[in-house]
Design an enzyme around this catalytic site. Structure first.
Site, PDB file in Angstrom:
ATOM      1  N   HIS A   6       1.679  -9.115   4.676  1.00  0.00           N
ATOM      2  CA  HIS A   6       0.621  -8.172   4.748  1.00  0.00           C
ATOM      3  C   HIS A   6      -0.110  -8.325   3.318  1.00  0.00           C
ATOM      4  O   HIS A   6      -0.123  -7.521   2.484  1.00  0.00           O
ATOM      5  CB  HIS A   6       0.955  -6.804   5.161  1.00  0.00           C
ATOM      6  CG  HIS A   6      -0.367  -5.871   5.294  1.00  0.00           C
ATOM      7  ND1 HIS A   6      -0.641  -5.292   6.584  1.00  0.00           N
ATOM      8  CD2 HIS A   6      -1.432  -5.612   4.815  1.00  0.00           C
ATOM      9  CE1 HIS A   6      -1.557  -4.335   6.588  1.00  0.00           C
ATOM     10  NE2 HIS A   6      -2.262  -4.750   5.413  1.00  0.00           N
ATOM     11  N   TRP A  37      -6.513  -0.613  -1.277  1.00  0.00           N
ATOM     12  CA  TRP A  37      -6.870  -1.745  -1.897  1.00  0.00           C
ATOM     13  C   TRP A  37      -7.933  -1.521  -3.048  1.00  0.00           C
ATOM     14  O   TRP A  37      -7.721  -0.529  -4.056  1.00  0.00           O
ATOM     15  CB  TRP A  37      -7.464  -2.801  -0.850  1.00  0.00           C
ATOM     16  CG  TRP A  37      -6.308  -3.087   0.140  1.00  0.00           C
ATOM     17  CD1 TRP A  37      -6.451  -2.790   1.408  1.00  0.00           C
ATOM     18  CD2 TRP A  37      -5.162  -3.611   0.116  1.00  0.00           C
ATOM     19  NE1 TRP A  37      -5.336  -3.212   2.079  1.00  0.00           N
ATOM     20  CE2 TRP A  37      -4.432  -3.724   1.355  1.00  0.00           C
ATOM     21  CE3 TRP A  37      -4.397  -4.194  -1.099  1.00  0.00           C
ATOM     22  CZ2 TRP A  37      -3.286  -4.345   1.502  1.00  0.00           C
ATOM     23  CZ3 TRP A  37      -3.175  -4.728  -0.855  1.00  0.00           C
ATOM     24  CH2 TRP A  37      -2.798  -4.814   0.352  1.00  0.00           C
ATOM     25  N   GLN A  74       0.842  -1.210  -0.208  1.00  0.00           N
ATOM     26  CA  GLN A  74      -0.139   0.002  -0.019  1.00  0.00           C
ATOM     27  C   GLN A  74       0.838   1.347   0.126  1.00  0.00           C
ATOM     28  O   GLN A  74       0.317   2.361  -0.645  1.00  0.00           O
ATOM     29  CB  GLN A  74      -0.759  -0.071   1.227  1.00  0.00           C
ATOM     30  CG  GLN A  74      -1.870  -1.129   1.249  1.00  0.00           C
ATOM     31  CD  GLN A  74      -2.945  -1.159   2.553  1.00  0.00           C
ATOM     32  OE1 GLN A  74      -2.550  -1.828   3.411  1.00  0.00           O
ATOM     33  NE2 GLN A  74      -3.815  -0.310   2.303  1.00  0.00           N
ATOM     34  N   GLU A 107      -3.480  -1.613  14.573  1.00  0.00           N
ATOM     35  CA  GLU A 107      -4.352  -0.451  13.620  1.00  0.00           C
ATOM     36  C   GLU A 107      -5.642  -0.225  14.259  1.00  0.00           C
ATOM     37  O   GLU A 107      -6.389  -0.739  14.837  1.00  0.00           O
ATOM     38  CB  GLU A 107      -4.790  -1.054  12.479  1.00  0.00           C
ATOM     39  CG  GLU A 107      -3.370  -1.692  11.465  1.00  0.00           C
ATOM     40  CD  GLU A 107      -4.074  -2.346  10.159  1.00  0.00           C
ATOM     41  OE1 GLU A 107      -5.057  -2.173   9.718  1.00  0.00           O
ATOM     42  OE2 GLU A 107      -3.521  -3.415   9.423  1.00  0.00           O
ATOM     43  N   TRP A 131      -3.334   3.758  11.826  1.00  0.00           N
ATOM     44  CA  TRP A 131      -3.234   3.593  10.289  1.00  0.00           C
ATOM     45  C   TRP A 131      -3.767   4.812   9.525  1.00  0.00           C
ATOM     46  O   TRP A 131      -4.899   5.090   9.943  1.00  0.00           O
ATOM     47  CB  TRP A 131      -4.260   2.624   9.714  1.00  0.00           C
ATOM     48  CG  TRP A 131      -4.095   2.245   8.574  1.00  0.00           C
ATOM     49  CD1 TRP A 131      -4.798   2.810   7.535  1.00  0.00           C
ATOM     50  CD2 TRP A 131      -3.230   1.272   7.801  1.00  0.00           C
ATOM     51  NE1 TRP A 131      -4.360   2.507   6.245  1.00  0.00           N
ATOM     52  CE2 TRP A 131      -3.470   1.239   6.662  1.00  0.00           C
ATOM     53  CE3 TRP A 131      -2.395   0.059   8.454  1.00  0.00           C
ATOM     54  CZ2 TRP A 131      -2.631   0.396   5.427  1.00  0.00           C
ATOM     55  CZ3 TRP A 131      -1.561  -0.533   7.383  1.00  0.00           C
ATOM     56  CH2 TRP A 131      -1.823  -0.327   5.959  1.00  0.00           C
ATOM     57  N   TYR A 178     -11.410  -0.994  13.895  1.00  0.00           N
ATOM     58  CA  TYR A 178     -11.847   0.184  13.533  1.00  0.00           C
ATOM     59  C   TYR A 178     -13.401   0.466  13.748  1.00  0.00           C
ATOM     60  O   TYR A 178     -13.769   1.774  13.879  1.00  0.00           O
ATOM     61  CB  TYR A 178     -11.892   0.153  12.088  1.00  0.00           C
ATOM     62  CG  TYR A 178     -10.405   0.331  11.327  1.00  0.00           C
ATOM     63  CD1 TYR A 178      -9.584   1.326  11.039  1.00  0.00           C
ATOM     64  CD2 TYR A 178      -9.488  -1.093  11.303  1.00  0.00           C
ATOM     65  CE1 TYR A 178      -8.422   1.611  10.496  1.00  0.00           C
ATOM     66  CE2 TYR A 178      -8.498  -0.971  10.759  1.00  0.00           C
ATOM     67  CZ  TYR A 178      -7.717   0.109  10.634  1.00  0.00           C
ATOM     68  OH  TYR A 178      -6.515   0.090   9.893  1.00  0.00           O
ATOM     69  N   PHE A 195      -6.190   7.715   4.492  1.00  0.00           N
ATOM     70  CA  PHE A 195      -6.414   7.386   6.019  1.00  0.00           C
ATOM     71  C   PHE A 195      -5.123   8.022   6.677  1.00  0.00           C
ATOM     72  O   PHE A 195      -4.883   7.878   7.688  1.00  0.00           O
ATOM     73  CB  PHE A 195      -6.002   6.039   6.190  1.00  0.00           C
ATOM     74  CG  PHE A 195      -7.315   5.042   6.213  1.00  0.00           C
ATOM     75  CD1 PHE A 195      -7.894   4.577   7.372  1.00  0.00           C
ATOM     76  CD2 PHE A 195      -7.835   4.543   5.070  1.00  0.00           C
ATOM     77  CE1 PHE A 195      -8.952   3.826   7.435  1.00  0.00           C
ATOM     78  CE2 PHE A 195      -8.945   3.532   4.979  1.00  0.00           C
ATOM     79  CZ  PHE A 195      -9.402   3.397   6.258  1.00  0.00           C
ATOM     80  N   ASN A 224      -1.150 -10.378   8.622  1.00  0.00           N
ATOM     81  CA  ASN A 224      -1.726  -9.143   8.928  1.00  0.00           C
ATOM     82  C   ASN A 224      -3.254  -9.719   8.716  1.00  0.00           C
ATOM     83  O   ASN A 224      -3.563  -9.993   7.567  1.00  0.00           O
ATOM     84  CB  ASN A 224      -1.578  -8.053   8.155  1.00  0.00           C
ATOM     85  CG  ASN A 224      -2.894  -7.017   8.474  1.00  0.00           C
ATOM     86  OD1 ASN A 224      -2.758  -6.671   9.444  1.00  0.00           O
ATOM     87  ND2 ASN A 224      -3.576  -6.382   7.471  1.00  0.00           N
ATOM     88  N   GLN A 225      -4.232  -9.804   9.379  1.00  0.00           N
ATOM     89  CA  GLN A 225      -5.786 -10.062   9.521  1.00  0.00           C
ATOM     90  C   GLN A 225      -6.112 -10.948   8.459  1.00  0.00           C
ATOM     91  O   GLN A 225      -6.992 -10.801   7.576  1.00  0.00           O
ATOM     92  CB  GLN A 225      -6.284  -8.782   9.756  1.00  0.00           C
ATOM     93  CG  GLN A 225      -6.267  -7.950   8.534  1.00  0.00           C
ATOM     94  CD  GLN A 225      -7.382  -6.538   8.642  1.00  0.00           C
ATOM     95  OE1 GLN A 225      -7.423  -6.008   9.433  1.00  0.00           O
ATOM     96  NE2 GLN A 225      -8.088  -6.291   7.377  1.00  0.00           N
TER      97      GLN A 225
HETATM   98  O1  LIG Z   1      -9.644  -3.732   8.027  1.00  0.00           O
HETATM   99  C1  LIG Z   1      -9.447  -3.383   6.787  1.00  0.00           C
HETATM  100  C2  LIG Z   1     -10.614  -3.427   6.043  1.00  0.00           C
HETATM  101  C3  LIG Z   1     -11.859  -3.642   6.411  1.00  0.00           C
HETATM  102  C4  LIG Z   1     -13.109  -3.927   5.419  1.00  0.00           C
HETATM  103  C5  LIG Z   1     -12.929  -3.402   4.046  1.00  0.00           C
HETATM  104  C6  LIG Z   1     -14.062  -3.682   3.291  1.00  0.00           C
HETATM  105  C7  LIG Z   1     -15.264  -4.169   3.854  1.00  0.00           C
HETATM  106  O2  LIG Z   1     -16.357  -4.125   3.200  1.00  0.00           O
HETATM  107  C8  LIG Z   1     -15.462  -4.331   5.162  1.00  0.00           C
HETATM  108  C9  LIG Z   1     -14.043  -4.358   6.021  1.00  0.00           C
HETATM  109  O3  LIG Z   1      -8.051  -3.240   6.432  1.00  0.00           O
HETATM  110  C10 LIG Z   1      -7.217  -3.032   7.289  1.00  0.00           C
HETATM  111  O4  LIG Z   1      -7.253  -1.764   7.528  1.00  0.00           O
HETATM  112  C11 LIG Z   1      -6.820  -0.777   6.725  1.00  0.00           C
HETATM  113  C12 LIG Z   1      -7.737   0.357   6.464  1.00  0.00           C
HETATM  114  O5  LIG Z   1      -8.758   0.004   5.631  1.00  0.00           O
HETATM  115  C13 LIG Z   1      -6.175  -1.321   5.348  1.00  0.00           C
HETATM  116  O6  LIG Z   1      -5.586  -0.356   4.658  1.00  0.00           O
HETATM  117  C14 LIG Z   1      -5.207  -2.602   6.052  1.00  0.00           C
HETATM  118  O7  LIG Z   1      -4.200  -3.053   4.797  1.00  0.00           O
HETATM  119  C15 LIG Z   1      -5.940  -3.593   6.712  1.00  0.00           C
HETATM  120  O8  LIG Z   1      -5.173  -4.169   7.593  1.00  0.00           O
END
Ligand SMILES: O=C(/C=C/c1ccc(O)cc1)O[C@@H]1O[C@H](CO)[C@@H](O)[C@H](O)[C@H]1O
Length: 519
Positions: free
Chosen positions: A148, A465, A43, A408, A457, A337, A473, A193-194
């Site tokens: 990641h 993405w 990213q 994050e 973050w 988040y 962000f 990562n997640q």
């Molecule tokens: O947590 C998420 C994404 C959640 C989400 C997306 C689409 C949906 O429809 C629902 C949830 O990514 C984390 O949070 C960041 C900020 O987004 C991303 O840039 C990071 O790479 C990632 O670790």
């Protein structure tokens, strides 16, 4: 006299509130607490031609976000001009911000363009050595994610990436290369990562690479949404275990670092206060971070997953269970988040939820016309600060207060043609958000949660993405043509928070500061 003091303190307290100065301050966190910013390789940097993440396959028109072609074109043009986040300038920005840690990921393909089937790329190694040395010199603790999301394209081509157990060998090979090359300077490693979210996007909905899914979860050329996510997840868990054992057996003794995994932890509240919605919350949690943390820390998948998925959920052999029990991890990373409501979809008809459908629940951000919290630029994140304390406390109880880092938390602003750079730098919504979540985190810590760090973050606006460059962000605004970084108001806020000057501004005299703190 005492009464007069009380009046003064109450007035000051009120003034602080009115002036928007937060009640949360640095002294509510342990002195050795890590405060940082968070990022990932794919990213924050120039696109890496060897890695697989968002190649065209994942840009299917059927993807959930219905990504518009023009966003992607803008993304491509800007991406080629993106500079690396290693410039001395960026480390200097962190230094002047006053953070003591920086979370970033290592691009697998940049170190091993062909995985274990090829050589180490010396340019990639030099790149990370420079970054790590630059951070260490400034007293900023590197906090490294080994993977990641992005993987070498070669591994997708050869054996289908995460769907093959072959990847377990590749991951521990890569992890060992990282420990060997960089481990003398790294005290914090996270394996992944997640994966609890990214696997669903990749294999259940098909909107992240490799874009695989099946109906009713999504429409993709290839894939099986009911089986593949759990095969991929199983391979990730076993890859984690391999990497942790390599670290424990060969490196931890002399390098003295800690190793963990980071998971996404949305907090869930029942849509209605009914038994079925309360059970829906339990299922959503079990299909979330516990999908990974239960096997790693408790030895097997959550019972709710087994009940819903039956034979589609792989099983650990007794040998693997023994390995899980003897390996575990040193800390948990939590990305938090947002909070949402969930409702039952076993006894009630529902639409398909893009993230939680496998748990047979549907998530909503609104109840009876009232939003759960203030909207943010990202449609999937709302500002619900109480969720931080709730979630941290839940994982504290479930995993016996394992040391935890909030890897994050952050706030995004949406771009459109009417928004000017000035609007972006005037980010009071972000200050309110971060302040609220830190207050909630401080409360969890006060009640005993062993949380040791917090990462915003992100330092800079970056590539979000499937949203491309349309969600910002960053604490710093990035002009994507010139790459110029401009501090937003939140930079000033975070800096003042970190140096304690939010309070000191009002209480120049330390003895008064002390009185305020105890009050
Ligand atoms: O947590 C998420 C994404 C959640 C989400 C997306 C689409 C949906 O429809 C629902 C949830 O990514 C984390 O949070 C960041 C900020 O987004 C991303 O840039 C990071 O790479 C990632 O670790």
């Amino acid at each position: 006299m005492a009464a007069a003091w009380l009046v003064v303190l109450l007035t000051v307290h009120r003034l602080l509130h009115l002036s928007g100065v937060s009640a949360v301050d640095r002294s509510q966190f342990p002195p050795d607490f890590l405060f940082g910013t968070s990022s990932s390789a794919y990213q924050a940097r120039r696109r890496n031609l060897h890695s697989t993440m968002l190649h065209n396959k994942s840009l299917s028109e059927l993807c959930f976000f219905r990504l518009k072609a023009d966003i992607w074109r803008v993304t491509k043009v800007s991406a080629t001009g993106m500079s690396s986040l290693t410039s001395k300038e960026d480390i200097e920005l962190m230094h002047s911000l006053g953070v003591n840690s920086y979370r970033f990921s290592i691009s697998w393909a940049r170190i091993l363009p062909k995985g274990r089937f090829g050589d180490v790329n010396p340019d990639g190694v030099a790149f990370y050595n420079a970054l790590i040395d630059g951070l260490v010199q400034k007293g900023i603790q590197p906090f490294v994610t080994i993977c990641h999301y992005d993987i070498p394209h070669e591994l997708d081509e050869r054996y289908g990436g995460w769907l093959s157990p072959e990847i377990q060998k590749d991951f521990s090979y890569f992890a060992e290369v990282c420990f060997k090359l960089f481990g003398d300077r790294i005290k914090f490693w996270t394996t992944f990562n997640q994966p609890n979210l990214s696997i669903k996007f990749s294999y259940m909905d098909g909107f992240y690479s490799p874009g695989r899914c099946s109906e009713p979860f999504g429409k993709c050329a290839l894939g099986n949404s009911s089986i593949e996510p759990y095969i991929a997840g199983h391979n990730i868990i076993l890859s984690h275990v391999n990497a942790v054992s390599v670290y424990r057996n060969k490196y931890q003794g002399k390098q003295g670092g800690q190793i963990g995994i980071a998971l996404s932890i949305t907090w869930y509240e029942p849509f209605r206060n009914t038994t079925i919605d309360l059970l829906a919350v339990k299922r959503a949690l079990s299909f979330g971070a516990s999908w990974f943390l239960d096997p790693i820390l408790l030895g097997d998948y959550p019972t709710e997953m087994r009940e819903v998925l039956g034979q589609s959920l792989p099983k650990f052999t007794s040998k693997q269970k023994k390995r899980l029990q003897s390996t575990k991890l040193d800390f948990i990373g939590l990305n938090h988040y947002t909070t949402c409501y969930v409702k039952d979809c076993i006894f009630s008809p529902c639409e398909i939820d893009p993230v939680n459908a496998d748990a047979r629940v549907f998530s909503l951000y609104e109840r009876d016309g009232v939003p759960i919290g203030k909207a943010t630029g990202a449609p999937f994140f709302h500002d619900v600060p109480r969720g931080m304390e709730e979630a941290v406390t839940y994982y504290k109880q479930r995993y016996n207060n394992t040391p935890t880092y909030i890897t994050e938390n952050g706030y995004s602003q949406a771009s459109n043609s009417n928004v000017t750079a000035k609007d972006f730098t005037n980010d009071t919504g972000r200050i309110t958000y971060i302040q609220g979540y830190l207050t909630s985190l401080a409360s969890a810590i006060r009640k005993g949660a062993d949380v040791r760090g917090y990462f915003v973050w992100s330092l800079l606006d970056d590539f979000e993405w499937n949203f491309g460059y349309t969600l910002r962000f960053g604490l710093y605004h990035v002009h994507y043509k010139t790459l110029k970084r401009t501090p937003k108001l939140s930079v000033d806020w975070y800096r003042k928070f970190l140096t304690g000057s939010l309070l000191r501004r009002k209480f120049r005299d330390e003895s008064q500061l002390h009185k305020f703190n105890s009050y």
